[in-house]
Design an enzyme around this catalytic site. Structure first.
Site, mmCIF file in Angstrom:
data_model
loop_
_atom_site.group_PDB
_atom_site.id
_atom_site.type_symbol
_atom_site.label_atom_id
_atom_site.label_comp_id
_atom_site.label_asym_id
_atom_site.label_seq_id
_atom_site.Cartn_x
_atom_site.Cartn_y
_atom_site.Cartn_z
ATOM 1 N N HIS A 76 3.404 6.797 -8.656
ATOM 2 C CA HIS A 76 3.926 6.530 -9.877
ATOM 3 C C HIS A 76 3.328 7.126 -11.050
ATOM 4 O O HIS A 76 3.834 7.059 -12.186
ATOM 5 C CB HIS A 76 4.331 4.897 -9.833
ATOM 6 N N ASP A 106 2.862 4.758 -2.450
ATOM 7 C CA ASP A 106 2.422 4.847 -3.822
ATOM 8 C C ASP A 106 1.255 5.664 -4.125
ATOM 9 O O ASP A 106 0.269 5.323 -4.612
ATOM 10 C CB ASP A 106 2.499 3.400 -4.785
ATOM 11 N N GLY A 180 -2.825 1.796 -16.929
ATOM 12 C CA GLY A 180 -3.865 2.799 -16.796
ATOM 13 C C GLY A 180 -4.702 2.753 -15.787
ATOM 14 O O GLY A 180 -5.506 3.722 -15.776
ATOM 15 N N ASN A 181 -5.104 1.486 -15.342
ATOM 16 C CA ASN A 181 -6.000 1.468 -13.949
ATOM 17 C C ASN A 181 -5.231 2.034 -12.795
ATOM 18 O O ASN A 181 -6.009 2.341 -11.882
ATOM 19 C CB ASN A 181 -6.304 -0.053 -13.853
ATOM 20 N N SER A 182 -3.960 2.124 -12.808
ATOM 21 C CA SER A 182 -3.398 2.704 -11.496
ATOM 22 C C SER A 182 -4.046 3.880 -11.215
ATOM 23 O O SER A 182 -3.991 4.823 -11.862
ATOM 24 C CB SER A 182 -1.987 2.772 -11.792
ATOM 25 N N GLY A 235 11.690 -0.208 10.367
ATOM 26 C CA GLY A 235 12.284 -1.469 9.569
ATOM 27 C C GLY A 235 11.358 -2.669 9.825
ATOM 28 O O GLY A 235 11.960 -3.615 9.671
#
Length: 329
Positions: A76, A106, A180-182, A235
């Site tokens: 992201h 992610d 911002g840590n992401s 699934g």
């Protein structure tokens, strides 16, 4: 006189206790600062331009994990970027290319071409223990290389990604994370990466999450090789558990691990195969499955549309069935 002596002894005991506390705090501080010294030079801030505009306040964080310039961050953070610039703590900055990203976990891999790069050592997330020190390094709100420290609060969590799929084997920590840590690293007291910071719960206090480094290592390898991850899907969402010894003996299992199913998606191959929430997966196609890491390595693109046998435990009894994984959309 006896009372005076007692007060004096209590004072001495109190001073000794205070000194011991100081020693413990000094040891903790030393461990954190040493870890940051090791890891800090490899952590970058990431700025992303989409269209005509740069995302405000810095887009996120990342870290160099190979000596030839590959950088791990969040999907992201980097997805959809037309231009990416990474900046190190010493002020050096470089244009980066997006090698590939995987919204389902992610995770994304960037690459820069620069000499003399320091890279972080990737640890083994199977060796992480609840309560151990966890240090998050990143760039919250665009502030360069901020550090927060806490502990590993829980292991084996599941977290829904922005693509809607569940990320398994997620680490929960109370090391504070902010926008911002992401994409920044979650490191242990030796400065080794144990996870990749990915999310916090707002407005909860002390609840943040990181993708386990073993998952990140596996996905990064796929992205570097192919630019994308083509994966099979049954699934299910699950978490690692340790089976009781009585069940290990009953089913003659050499390892204690298994995967507790915490969700079985509607109309999925697993639902069609009769799997239920609460089942414990312990084997696929005759192979022992003791952890989500085992499952990720087994359920690959080669498994798509193939009939595979499954070994499960339900209500303390053994269950066998078959399932045909589909390609994840």
């Amino acid at each position: 006189m006896e009372r005076v002596m007692s007060l004096t002894q209590d004072s001495v005991t109190g001073m000794e206790s205070l000194e011991n506390d100081r020693d413990l705090l000094d040891a903790y501080s030393s461990a954190v600062t040493a870890a940051v010294r090791r890891a800090g030079p490899s952590v970058v801030s990431i700025s992303v331009k989409t269209g005509k505009f740069w995302r405000p306040g810095g887009s996120g964080s990342g870290f160099v994990f190979t000596p030839d310039g590959f950088i791990l961050t969040n999907s992201h953070v980097a997805s959809g970027a037309e231009q990416i610039v990474v900046k190190f703590a010493d002020g050096q900055q470089f244009d980066a290319e997006l090698v590939g990203d995987d919204p389902d976990t992610d995770l994304a891999v960037l690459r820069i071409h620069a000499p003399d790069l320091k890279h972080l050592e990737l640890s083994d997330s199977n060796q992480i223990q609840v309560g151990q020190v966890a240090i998050a390094i990143g760039n919250p709100y665009g502030f360069q290389h901020s550090v927060t420290a806490g502990v590993v609060s829980a292991l084996g969590r599941s977290l829904r990604s922005q693509s809607g799929r569940m990320i398994d084997d997620v680490i929960q920590t109370d090391a504070a994370l902010n926008p911002g840590n992401s994409g920044g690293p979650l490191v242990d007291s030796r400065g080794r990466v144990i996870g990749l910071n990915t999310a916090m719960i707002m407005p909860a206090q002390g609840i943040a999450f990181a993708v386990a480094v073993n998952t990140a290592r596996y996905i990064a390898g796929k992205l570097i090789k192919h630019g994308r991850v083509r994966r099979a899907s049954m699934g299910i969402a699950g978490q690692n558990i340790d089976l009781p010894q009585r069940l290990q003996r009953k089913f003659e299992l050499a390892e204690s691990g298994g995967i507790l199913l915490v969700d079985v998606l509607a109309n999925s191959p697993a639902r069609k195969a009769g799997l239920r929430k609460g089942d414990v997966l312990i084997g696929l196609s005759g192979e022992r499955i003791a952890s989500i890491e085992n499952l990720l390595k087994f359920i690959t693109e080669d498994s798509i549309d193939q009939v595979i046998s499954m070994r499960l435990i339900r209500d303390n009894e053994e269950l066998f069935t078959t399932c045909s994984p589909e390609e994840a959309r």
